[in-house]
Scaffold this motif. Sequence first.
Motif, PDB file in Angstrom:
ATOM      1  N   UNK A  78       0.838  -1.205   0.000  1.00 12.01           N
ATOM      2  CA  UNK A  78       0.000   0.000   0.000  1.00 12.01           C
ATOM      3  C   UNK A  78       0.869   1.250   0.000  1.00 12.01           C
ATOM      4  N   UNK A  79       1.899   1.225   0.812  1.00 10.43           N
ATOM      5  CA  UNK A  79       2.834   2.345   0.904  1.00 10.43           C
ATOM      6  C   UNK A  79       3.574   2.530  -0.412  1.00 10.43           C
ATOM      7  N   UNK A  80       4.062   1.443  -0.988  1.00 12.55           N
ATOM      8  CA  UNK A  80       4.822   1.527  -2.231  1.00 12.55           C
ATOM      9  C   UNK A  80       3.950   1.985  -3.393  1.00 12.55           C
ATOM     10  N   UNK A  81       2.721   1.503  -3.452  1.00 14.96           N
ATOM     11  CA  UNK A  81       1.817   1.883  -4.536  1.00 14.96           C
ATOM     12  C   UNK A  81       1.465   3.361  -4.455  1.00 14.96           C
ATOM     13  N   UNK A  93      14.640  -4.563 -11.097  1.00 11.56           N
ATOM     14  CA  UNK A  93      15.928  -5.199 -10.862  1.00 11.56           C
ATOM     15  C   UNK A  93      15.879  -6.644 -11.353  1.00 11.56           C
ATOM     16  N   UNK A  94      17.038  -7.274 -11.519  1.00  6.96           N
ATOM     17  CA  UNK A  94      17.049  -8.661 -11.987  1.00  6.96           C
ATOM     18  C   UNK A  94      16.139  -9.557 -11.140  1.00  6.96           C
ATOM     19  N   UNK A  95      15.512 -10.486 -11.810  1.00  7.09           N
ATOM     20  CA  UNK A  95      14.602 -11.464 -11.195  1.00  7.09           C
ATOM     21  C   UNK A  95      13.337 -10.834 -10.629  1.00  7.09           C
ATOM     22  N   UNK A  96      12.982  -9.642 -11.080  1.00  6.91           N
ATOM     23  CA  UNK A  96      11.784  -8.978 -10.582  1.00  6.91           C
ATOM     24  C   UNK A  96      10.548  -9.837 -10.801  1.00  6.91           C
ATOM     25  N   UNK A  97      10.580 -10.675 -11.844  1.00 11.73           N
ATOM     26  CA  UNK A  97       9.419 -11.509 -12.156  1.00 11.73           C
ATOM     27  C   UNK A  97       9.107 -12.505 -11.039  1.00 11.73           C
ATOM     28  N   UNK A  98      10.095 -12.798 -10.194  1.00 11.87           N
ATOM     29  CA  UNK A  98       9.915 -13.748  -9.089  1.00 11.87           C
ATOM     30  C   UNK A  98       9.270 -13.103  -7.867  1.00 11.87           C
ATOM     31  N   UNK A  99       9.128 -11.782  -7.904  1.00  9.77           N
ATOM     32  CA  UNK A  99       8.604 -11.046  -6.759  1.00  9.77           C
ATOM     33  C   UNK A  99       7.134 -10.688  -6.972  1.00  9.77           C
ATOM     34  N   UNK A 104       3.252  -6.814  -9.194  1.00 12.97           N
ATOM     35  CA  UNK A 104       2.117  -5.919  -8.993  1.00 12.97           C
ATOM     36  C   UNK A 104       2.489  -4.484  -9.377  1.00 12.97           C
ATOM     37  N   UNK A 105       3.650  -4.030  -8.928  1.00 14.12           N
ATOM     38  CA  UNK A 105       4.101  -2.676  -9.263  1.00 14.12           C
ATOM     39  C   UNK A 105       4.287  -2.518 -10.772  1.00 14.12           C
TER      40      UNK A 105
END
Length: 130
Positions: A78-81, A93-99, A104-105
């Motif tokens: 919520x804070x990041x969005x 950053x690398x491997x963002x797809x795993x997060x 979502x971002x």
Amino acid sequence: MTGIEHHNFPAFFRAEAFLRAKFPYGVFINPARLDADGTHVAIDFDVTDLDKVDWTALSLEMLRLMGVGNITWETCMKRDIKALVDMTDIVLLPDWEKSRGARLENHIATALGFRRWLLVDGELTELPLE
């Protein structure tokens, strides 16, 4: 950041240092600096000395400032969005797809028409539109 050693703080701070050096007049939001209220945590160090940072101590201090045991993934997102929607670009950053959070971002950034970038080993590459 969940499940990654030191909450991936080294990668986030290195990315911030790289971007600030490359774009000195840019405005950057580093999710590793945000606290639960969406303001920046006042932990400062010389970004030229990132190899000297005690990442274990920093991650523990960040957790203390955020309220260990009180912060959830949902609170962080919520804070990041809230911070994300005021930007024009997103740097992944690398491997963002795993997060789950980064996916979502990225989805929100794509829906809002942001330029999307991938930062790998000091190389910034614009990602194609989805």
